[in-house]
Write an enzyme that holds these catalytic residues in place. Structure first.
Site, PDB file in Angstrom:
ATOM      1  N   SER A 265     -10.908  -0.205   2.540  1.00 46.19           N
ATOM      2  CA  SER A 265     -10.222  -0.266   3.842  1.00 46.19           C
ATOM      3  C   SER A 265      -9.802   1.145   4.250  1.00 46.19           C
ATOM      4  O   SER A 265      -9.136   1.829   3.483  1.00 46.19           O
ATOM      5  CB  SER A 265      -8.958  -1.125   3.752  1.00 46.19           C
TER       6      SER A 265
ATOM      7  N   ARG B 234       0.826  -1.223   0.000  1.00 48.14           N
ATOM      8  CA  ARG B 234       0.000   0.000   0.000  1.00 48.14           C
ATOM      9  C   ARG B 234       0.861   1.275   0.000  1.00 48.14           C
ATOM     10  O   ARG B 234       0.513   2.276   0.631  1.00 48.14           O
ATOM     11  CB  ARG B 234      -0.939   0.031   1.217  1.00 48.14           C
TER      12      ARG B 234
ATOM     13  N   GLU C 216      -5.106   4.373   5.445  1.00 44.58           N
ATOM     14  CA  GLU C 216      -4.809   4.123   4.027  1.00 44.58           C
ATOM     15  C   GLU C 216      -5.398   5.256   3.187  1.00 44.58           C
ATOM     16  O   GLU C 216      -4.828   5.655   2.167  1.00 44.58           O
ATOM     17  CB  GLU C 216      -5.429   2.780   3.608  1.00 44.58           C
TER      18      GLU C 216
HETATM   19  P1  FAD Z   1      -8.430   8.932  -5.788  1.00 46.84           P
HETATM   20  O1  FAD Z   1      -9.164   8.523  -4.565  1.00 46.84           O
HETATM   21  O2  FAD Z   1      -9.107   9.852  -6.722  1.00 46.84           O
HETATM   22  O3  FAD Z   1      -7.020   9.547  -5.378  1.00 46.84           O
HETATM   23  C1  FAD Z   1      -6.191   8.888  -4.444  1.00 46.84           C
HETATM   24  C2  FAD Z   1      -4.895   9.701  -4.267  1.00 46.84           C
HETATM   25  O4  FAD Z   1      -4.141   9.669  -5.474  1.00 46.84           O
HETATM   26  C3  FAD Z   1      -5.139  11.191  -3.994  1.00 46.84           C
HETATM   27  O5  FAD Z   1      -4.113  11.641  -3.123  1.00 46.84           O
HETATM   28  C4  FAD Z   1      -5.010  11.853  -5.368  1.00 46.84           C
HETATM   29  O6  FAD Z   1      -4.606  13.201  -5.283  1.00 46.84           O
HETATM   30  C5  FAD Z   1      -3.951  10.993  -6.020  1.00 46.84           C
HETATM   31  N1  FAD Z   1      -4.082  10.839  -7.479  1.00 46.84           N
HETATM   32  C6  FAD Z   1      -5.147  10.304  -8.159  1.00 46.84           C
HETATM   33  N2  FAD Z   1      -4.871  10.239  -9.476  1.00 46.84           N
HETATM   34  C7  FAD Z   1      -3.608  10.741  -9.639  1.00 46.84           C
HETATM   35  C8  FAD Z   1      -2.761  10.930 -10.775  1.00 46.84           C
HETATM   36  N3  FAD Z   1      -3.144  10.621 -12.021  1.00 46.84           N
HETATM   37  N4  FAD Z   1      -1.518  11.455 -10.569  1.00 46.84           N
HETATM   38  C9  FAD Z   1      -1.105  11.795  -9.311  1.00 46.84           C
HETATM   39  N5  FAD Z   1      -1.882  11.654  -8.205  1.00 46.84           N
HETATM   40  C10 FAD Z   1      -3.115  11.132  -8.366  1.00 46.84           C
HETATM   41  N6  FAD Z   1      -7.631  -0.493  -2.866  1.00 46.84           N
HETATM   42  C11 FAD Z   1      -6.838  -1.590  -2.937  1.00 46.84           C
HETATM   43  O7  FAD Z   1      -5.599  -1.457  -3.025  1.00 46.84           O
HETATM   44  N7  FAD Z   1      -7.359  -2.831  -2.896  1.00 46.84           N
HETATM   45  C12 FAD Z   1      -8.677  -3.066  -2.794  1.00 46.84           C
HETATM   46  O8  FAD Z   1      -9.113  -4.214  -2.768  1.00 46.84           O
HETATM   47  C13 FAD Z   1      -9.548  -1.946  -2.743  1.00 46.84           C
HETATM   48  N8  FAD Z   1     -10.881  -2.117  -2.613  1.00 46.84           N
HETATM   49  C14 FAD Z   1     -11.704  -1.033  -2.554  1.00 46.84           C
HETATM   50  C15 FAD Z   1     -13.082  -1.247  -2.439  1.00 46.84           C
HETATM   51  C16 FAD Z   1     -13.953  -0.173  -2.373  1.00 46.84           C
HETATM   52  C17 FAD Z   1     -15.438  -0.413  -2.274  1.00 46.84           C
HETATM   53  C18 FAD Z   1     -13.441   1.148  -2.424  1.00 46.84           C
HETATM   54  C19 FAD Z   1     -14.387   2.316  -2.386  1.00 46.84           C
HETATM   55  C20 FAD Z   1     -12.075   1.371  -2.513  1.00 46.84           C
HETATM   56  C21 FAD Z   1     -11.191   0.277  -2.574  1.00 46.84           C
HETATM   57  N9  FAD Z   1      -9.796   0.447  -2.674  1.00 46.84           N
HETATM   58  C22 FAD Z   1      -8.973  -0.648  -2.772  1.00 46.84           C
HETATM   59  C23 FAD Z   1      -9.201   1.789  -2.643  1.00 46.84           C
HETATM   60  C24 FAD Z   1      -9.176   2.499  -4.023  1.00 46.84           C
HETATM   61  O9  FAD Z   1     -10.068   1.904  -4.911  1.00 46.84           O
HETATM   62  C25 FAD Z   1      -7.777   2.506  -4.640  1.00 46.84           C
HETATM   63  O10 FAD Z   1      -6.853   3.111  -3.778  1.00 46.84           O
HETATM   64  C26 FAD Z   1      -7.738   3.218  -5.987  1.00 46.84           C
HETATM   65  O11 FAD Z   1      -6.498   3.003  -6.621  1.00 46.84           O
HETATM   66  C27 FAD Z   1      -7.970   4.736  -5.855  1.00 46.84           C
HETATM   67  O12 FAD Z   1      -8.117   5.249  -7.170  1.00 46.84           O
HETATM   68  P2  FAD Z   1      -8.841   6.639  -7.445  1.00 46.84           P
HETATM   69  O13 FAD Z   1      -8.670   6.925  -8.887  1.00 46.84           O
HETATM   70  O14 FAD Z   1     -10.231   6.594  -6.938  1.00 46.84           O
HETATM   71  O15 FAD Z   1      -7.946   7.626  -6.571  1.00 46.84           O
HETATM   72  N1  EPU Z   2     -11.490  -9.865   9.894  1.00 50.97           N
HETATM   73  C1  EPU Z   2     -12.040  -9.629  11.133  1.00 50.97           C
HETATM   74  N2  EPU Z   2     -13.168  -8.851  11.184  1.00 50.97           N
HETATM   75  C2  EPU Z   2     -13.753  -8.337  10.081  1.00 50.97           C
HETATM   76  C3  EPU Z   2     -13.184  -8.579   8.808  1.00 50.97           C
HETATM   77  C4  EPU Z   2     -12.033  -9.341   8.735  1.00 50.97           C
HETATM   78  O1  EPU Z   2     -11.562 -10.092  12.161  1.00 50.97           O
HETATM   79  O2  EPU Z   2     -14.757  -7.622  10.227  1.00 50.97           O
HETATM   80  C5  EPU Z   2     -10.233 -10.648   9.828  1.00 50.97           C
HETATM   81  C6  EPU Z   2     -10.449 -12.121   9.512  1.00 50.97           C
HETATM   82  O3  EPU Z   2      -9.519 -12.851  10.275  1.00 50.97           O
HETATM   83  C7  EPU Z   2     -10.092 -12.217   8.040  1.00 50.97           C
HETATM   84  C8  EPU Z   2      -9.004 -11.172   7.918  1.00 50.97           C
HETATM   85  O4  EPU Z   2      -9.417 -10.121   8.793  1.00 50.97           O
HETATM   86  O5  EPU Z   2      -9.614 -13.477   7.704  1.00 50.97           O
HETATM   87  C9  EPU Z   2      -8.775 -10.628   6.503  1.00 50.97           C
HETATM   88  O6  EPU Z   2      -9.999 -10.103   6.008  1.00 50.97           O
HETATM   89  P1  EPU Z   2     -10.203  -9.799   4.449  1.00 50.97           P
HETATM   90  O7  EPU Z   2      -9.863 -11.015   3.657  1.00 50.97           O
HETATM   91  O8  EPU Z   2     -11.552  -9.206   4.290  1.00 50.97           O
HETATM   92  O9  EPU Z   2      -9.074  -8.759   4.109  1.00 50.97           O
HETATM   93  P2  EPU Z   2      -8.585  -7.412   4.819  1.00 50.97           P
HETATM   94  O10 EPU Z   2      -7.242  -7.650   5.407  1.00 50.97           O
HETATM   95  O11 EPU Z   2      -9.618  -6.859   5.730  1.00 50.97           O
HETATM   96  C10 EPU Z   2      -7.342  -6.637   2.669  1.00 50.97           C
HETATM   97  C11 EPU Z   2      -7.181  -5.362   1.892  1.00 50.97           C
HETATM   98  C12 EPU Z   2      -8.371  -5.146   0.977  1.00 50.97           C
HETATM   99  C13 EPU Z   2      -8.452  -6.307  -0.003  1.00 50.97           C
HETATM  100  C14 EPU Z   2      -8.623  -7.609   0.814  1.00 50.97           C
HETATM  101  C15 EPU Z   2      -8.634  -8.846  -0.071  1.00 50.97           C
HETATM  102  C16 EPU Z   2      -5.814  -3.864   3.228  1.00 50.97           C
HETATM  103  C17 EPU Z   2      -5.766  -2.651   4.081  1.00 50.97           C
HETATM  104  N3  EPU Z   2      -7.023  -4.236   2.802  1.00 50.97           N
HETATM  105  O12 EPU Z   2      -8.454  -6.467   3.525  1.00 50.97           O
HETATM  106  O13 EPU Z   2      -8.147  -3.946   0.231  1.00 50.97           O
HETATM  107  O14 EPU Z   2      -9.535  -6.163  -0.891  1.00 50.97           O
HETATM  108  O15 EPU Z   2      -7.515  -7.731   1.758  1.00 50.97           O
HETATM  109  O16 EPU Z   2      -7.337  -9.096  -0.513  1.00 50.97           O
HETATM  110  O17 EPU Z   2      -4.765  -4.456   2.946  1.00 50.97           O
HETATM  111  C18 EPU Z   2      -8.515  -1.591   0.305  1.00 50.97           C
HETATM  112  O18 EPU Z   2      -7.283  -1.480   0.335  1.00 50.97           O
HETATM  113  O19 EPU Z   2      -9.286  -0.610   0.260  1.00 50.97           O
HETATM  114  C19 EPU Z   2      -9.096  -2.936   0.312  1.00 50.97           C
HETATM  115  C20 EPU Z   2     -10.415  -3.165   0.329  1.00 50.97           C
END
Ligand code: FAD
Ligand code: EPU
Length: 334
Positions: free
Chosen positions: A232, A159, A328
């Site tokens: 997250s 991250r 994050e």
């Molecule tokens: P923004 O939120 O628009 O911007 C994020 C940051 O980047 C800001 O500081 C912005 O100024 C900067 N920025 C954006 N574009 C540029 C650019 N072109 N050049 C320079 N700076 C820029 N993340 C994960 O890693 N794994 C996940 O599984 C995951 N699951 C998600 C699930 C949900 C439901 C949601 C809502 C979010 C999730 N995220 C996850 C977080 C998010 O989707 C990612 O971090 C994504 O890459 C953000 O992209 P964005 O375009 O929306 O960035």
């Molecule tokens: N768990 C709990 N309580 C909860 C949820 C999860 O105790 O309410 C524990 C369980 O032990 C579970 C573990 O957390 O096994 C991991 O949960 P999960 O698989 O849902 O993943 P996470 O660690 O919560 C991370 C990423 C997600 C990504 C998933 C799947 C980070 C900060 N988050 O979540 O990324 O989608 O793994 O790979 O690393 C994001 O970055 O926005 C994001 C959604």
């Protein structure tokens, strides 16, 4: 002033001085070179899915309107595709899966833009985008010159990257070059839930993996169109083996994952749940009932209310476990 509500997945009602769609990299470079970009108090926004507005933003919010992709090279069973920053990330994943380009299918259904994908090195279900990044191209926001970063120059980590910290606000990522496989794909079904969802003996291909991951994500995470959130809110803490074994003696059921680099990753969701926050709601700000790592806006929470809730969570996890959670999500203004 312009409303940012539609431009952030938390659905926070905040205003920006202006919102400007940039139609090409040349236009962006001109804006920078003329000084107009810097004078406008710029903020770069992609899909707004990793951002929390805690107040109005007086300056101009810039979005990349360039969304093309092109083949940048190929050799053997590898193809390099350069993709513009403004393309929606999951449209790119769908394009790759449909064209039998392998490597990013585990990152299906992550919201946001291609341009933001390297910033926090998006990751999910056993994959991180740094494994498929060849190069990141960006505009230097002081000079307007083009910059290119090789994978090692991006300083990718969990991250994290040079763009999230050292170069924050200094460059505008304009395109990303991804390397993908055209055959002999290396399927990654190591994340327990993915193999379970595929089922025993199932055929494994890019499409099945994408479908399985989308169905898991739809079950586990709230849809921003229904409940505002930014995925997250915190990172999962990485502990040294020593700190981990101290904690494990006290909490035998503490879940953990070795990160392969000498650290132990523990789920922040578990720590937050132990502190009884899961399902908590105050006004319209809350902690999701199925995923304690996801803070939510049930309708009209303000960014400050979400931020204050995150501070209460950080304090309580610190008092109970001695672990300082790190956000994050990007908090604006920072
Ligand atoms: P923004 O939120 O628009 O911007 C994020 C940051 O980047 C800001 O500081 C912005 O100024 C900067 N920025 C954006 N574009 C540029 C650019 N072109 N050049 C320079 N700076 C820029 N993340 C994960 O890693 N794994 C996940 O599984 C995951 N699951 C998600 C699930 C949900 C439901 C949601 C809502 C979010 C999730 N995220 C996850 C977080 C998010 O989707 C990612 O971090 C994504 O890459 C953000 O992209 P964005 O375009 O929306 O960035
Ligand atoms: N768990 C709990 N309580 C909860 C949820 C999860 O105790 O309410 C524990 C369980 O032990 C579970 C573990 O957390 O096994 C991991 O949960 P999960 O698989 O849902 O993943 P996470 O660690 O919560 C991370 C990423 C997600 C990504 C998933 C799947 C980070 C900060 N988050 O979540 O990324 O989608 O793994 O790979 O690393 C994001 O970055 O926005 C994001 C959604």
């Amino acid at each position: 002033m312009k409303s940012l509500r539609e431009y952030n997945t938390f659905g926070i009602e905040a205003q920006a001085g202006n919102i400007c769609n940039i139609s090409s990299v040349e236009e962006l470079r001109e804006l920078v070179k003329s000084g107009a970009f810097a004078r406008s108090g710029p903020l770069i926004l992609g899909g707004g899915s990793n951002i929390l507005f805690t107040g109005n933003y007086a300056g101009t919010v810039y979005r990349a309107g360039f969304k093309e992709s092109r083949i940048a090279g190929s050799s053997g069973n590898e193809v390099c595709i350069e993709c513009d920053a403004g393309l929606e990330w999951d449209r790119f994943v769908e394009f790759c899966v449909s064209n039998n380009y392998g490597g990013i299918e585990n990152l299906s259904y992550i919201p946001g833009s291609v341009g933001a994908s390297p910033i926090q090195n998006i990751g999910a279900y056993g994959a991180e985008i740094c494994s498929n990044i060849e190069q990141v191209n960006a505009v230097d926001l002081e000079s307007g010159e083009m910059l290119s970063f090789s994978k090692s120059e991006c300083l990718f980590a969990y991250r994290s990257s040079i763009f999230k910290y050292q170069l924050k606000g200094k460059v505008f990522i304009s395109s990303v070059v991804f390397s993908l496989t055209t055959r002999e794909h290396k399927f990654n079904t190591s994340y327990g839930q993915v193999s379970e969802r595929l089922g025993p003996g199932a055929e494994i291909n890019l499409r099945n993996i994408r479908d399985a991951i989308i169905s898991i994500r739809k079950e586990k995470l709230p849809e921003p169109s229904e409940i505002g959130n930014a995925g997250s809110f915190f990172k999962n803490p990485l502990l040294s083996e020593e700190d981990f074994s101290r904690l494990q003696k006290e909490y035998e059921d503490l879940p953990f994952f070795a990160d392969g680099k000498g650290y132990i990753k523990i789920p922040a969701a578990w720590l937050i749940e132990q502190c009884k926050w899961k399902g908590y709601r105050q006004g319209d700000a809350g902690v999701h009932k199925n995923q304690a790592l996801v803070l939510v806006n049930y309708g009209s929470a303000t960014g400050l209310e979400i931020l204050q809730l995150s501070e209460q969570i950080i304090d309580s996890v610190y008092s109970k476990f001695g672990i300082m959670l790190e956000r994050e999500v990007n908090v604006i203004p920072w």
